[in-house]
Scaffold this motif. Structure first.
Motif, short mmCIF file in Angstrom:
data_model
loop_
_atom_site.label_atom_id
_atom_site.label_comp_id
_atom_site.label_asym_id
_atom_site.label_seq_id
_atom_site.Cartn_x
_atom_site.Cartn_y
_atom_site.Cartn_z
N ARG A 122 0.83 -1.19 0.00
CA ARG A 122 0.00 0.00 0.00
C ARG A 122 0.87 1.25 0.00
O ARG A 122 1.86 1.33 0.70
CB ARG A 122 -0.92 0.00 1.21
N ASP B 135 -3.25 6.05 -0.50
CA ASP B 135 -4.54 5.52 -0.94
C ASP B 135 -4.42 4.73 -2.23
O ASP B 135 -5.41 4.47 -2.90
CB ASP B 135 -5.55 6.66 -1.14
N LEU B 136 -3.21 4.37 -2.59
CA LEU B 136 -3.00 3.56 -3.79
C LEU B 136 -2.32 2.25 -3.39
O LEU B 136 -1.73 2.15 -2.33
CB LEU B 136 -2.13 4.30 -4.81
N PHE B 137 -2.41 1.26 -4.26
CA PHE B 137 -1.82 -0.04 -4.00
C PHE B 137 -0.87 -0.39 -5.14
O PHE B 137 -1.25 -0.36 -6.31
CB PHE B 137 -2.91 -1.12 -3.89
N LEU B 138 0.37 -0.69 -4.76
CA LEU B 138 1.33 -1.23 -5.72
C LEU B 138 1.10 -2.73 -5.78
O LEU B 138 1.13 -3.41 -4.77
CB LEU B 138 2.76 -0.95 -5.29
N HIS C 83 1.82 -2.76 -11.16
CA HIS C 83 0.72 -1.84 -11.43
C HIS C 83 0.38 -1.07 -10.17
O HIS C 83 0.69 -1.49 -9.06
CB HIS C 83 -0.54 -2.61 -11.87
N MET C 84 -0.27 0.07 -10.39
CA MET C 84 -0.75 0.85 -9.27
C MET C 84 -2.26 0.95 -9.39
O MET C 84 -2.78 1.32 -10.44
CB MET C 84 -0.12 2.25 -9.31
N LEU C 85 -2.95 0.61 -8.33
CA LEU C 85 -4.41 0.58 -8.37
C LEU C 85 -4.98 1.50 -7.31
O LEU C 85 -4.49 1.55 -6.18
CB LEU C 85 -4.91 -0.84 -8.09
N PRO C 86 -6.08 2.20 -7.62
CA PRO C 86 -6.80 2.92 -6.58
C PRO C 86 -7.58 1.94 -5.72
O PRO C 86 -7.69 0.76 -6.03
CB PRO C 86 -7.74 3.84 -7.37
N VAL C 87 -8.13 2.45 -4.64
CA VAL C 87 -8.83 1.61 -3.68
C VAL C 87 -9.98 0.84 -4.33
O VAL C 87 -10.19 -0.34 -4.04
CB VAL C 87 -9.35 2.47 -2.51
N THR C 88 -10.70 1.49 -5.22
CA THR C 88 -11.87 0.85 -5.83
C THR C 88 -11.47 -0.38 -6.63
O THR C 88 -12.11 -1.44 -6.54
CB THR C 88 -12.60 1.85 -6.74
N SER C 89 -10.42 -0.25 -7.43
CA SER C 89 -9.96 -1.41 -8.22
C SER C 89 -9.46 -2.51 -7.31
O SER C 89 -9.66 -3.70 -7.57
CB SER C 89 -8.85 -0.98 -9.18
N MET C 90 -8.79 -2.13 -6.23
CA MET C 90 -8.28 -3.11 -5.30
C MET C 90 -9.42 -3.86 -4.62
O MET C 90 -9.36 -5.08 -4.41
CB MET C 90 -7.39 -2.41 -4.27
N ALA C 91 -10.47 -3.12 -4.27
CA ALA C 91 -11.65 -3.76 -3.66
C ALA C 91 -12.28 -4.76 -4.63
O ALA C 91 -12.75 -5.82 -4.24
CB ALA C 91 -12.67 -2.70 -3.25
N LEU D 127 -8.75 -3.89 -16.15
CA LEU D 127 -8.00 -4.85 -15.36
C LEU D 127 -7.73 -6.13 -16.15
O LEU D 127 -6.69 -6.76 -16.02
CB LEU D 127 -8.76 -5.18 -14.07
#
Lengths: 108, 170
Positions: free
Chosen positions: A17, A20-23, A33-41, A83
């Motif tokens: 993390r 507020d982004l996820f590697l 890749h880097m994903l925002p919270v929504t994509s990670m959820a 995705l």
């Protein structure tokens, strides 16, 4: 036969993390890749759990104690296509229709 | 992964999911070296990375050999000290392989380019990135994090992509 999507988040990805982004390092492709919270959820909800697109907004709403928004399905589908392009989700067939017996169910 | 940070991740997810219908930003940003030749998808924006990134978030020449290099038991190079200022030119001289100098930042390979997984170079990078629970993987991700901070603060190539995905989450 309807199509569903699923991810293999825990099997194929390593996640870190950053605010507020996820590697997300995706091992099959070697890409990060880097994903925002929504994509990670979304990835988390689909982890080895195929869901039809129509069912995903309600599943997310139940998971995070919110209400499914009107129009969310179209947004979810767009997110899934992005995705899917990088391999983080894949389409799977769901609800394979069983073949009808040739003799009306009577076997020899 | 989400469950490892469940309370914060869930609260943040709930807040962001309340705005799902209004989300217009990219779903995913692929980190790729600037030298990557694959055409960027119109759906995904990219944040170009240098081929190698050091622990201060600067481009570096040669990756420090795995298991060796500038941290022979002392504090990590990025913990403080006189060498922490980023170099706007993108490098801090030769950082590769000088295992005896504990003040040199560690140079990590950058994120892999669009190469097939069976490619030997991609496999090597994948091995270096493998989460073995040790400090090397976390250090590599920390280096990427510092580089991203530079991209934003200095508005380097990819900063608009980075900001678009962040703004959508607020």
């Amino acid at each position: 036969m309807s199509l569903a999507f699923q991810s293999f988040l825990r099997r194929d990805c390593t996640v870190r993390r950053v605010d507020d982004l996820f590697l997300v390092f995706f091992r099959p492709s070697g890409q990060t890749h880097m994903l925002p919270v929504t994509s990670m959820a979304l990835l988390d909800a689909l982890d080895e759990t195929p869901l039809a697109v129509a069912d995903i907004p309600a599943a997310l709403a139940a998971r995070y104690d919110t209400e499914a928004e009107v129009g969310a399905e179209a947004v979810v589908e767009r997110l899934l296509r992005e995705l899917e392009e990088v391999g983080l989700v894949e389409q799977v067939p769901m609800g394979r229709v069983p073949e009808e017996p040739v003799n009306g169910g009577v076997t020899a | 992964m989400m469950n490892d940070q469940k309370p914060n991740a869930d609260v943040a997810s709930r807040r962001h999911l309340l705005k799902l219908g209004a989300m217009a930003a990219p779903a995913v940003i692929t980190l790729a070296p600037a030298s990557a030749r694959a055409a960027a998808s119109v759906l995904n924006c990219r944040v170009p990375f240098p081929d190698n990134v050091d622990s201060n978030g600067n481009a570096c020449a040669t990756p420090t050999p795995a298991g060796g290099g500038g941290n022979g038991g002392g504090p990590p190079p990025w913990a403080g000290g006189p060498g922490g200022n980023p170099n706007p030119g993108g490098g801090q001289g030769g950082q590769g392989g000088s295992g005896g100098d504990q003040n040199q930042p560690i140079c990590y390979p950058g994120p892999g380019a669009d190469m097939p997984a069976v490619d030997a170079d991609a496999l090597q990078k994948a091995i270096l990135l493998q989460d073995d629970g040790g400090s090397s993987f976390d250090g590599q991700m920390a280096a990427y994090q510092k580089y991203l901070a530079r991209v934003k603060s200095q508005q380097l190539e990819g900063s608009s992509c980075l900001m678009s995905i962040e703004l959508a989450g607020r």
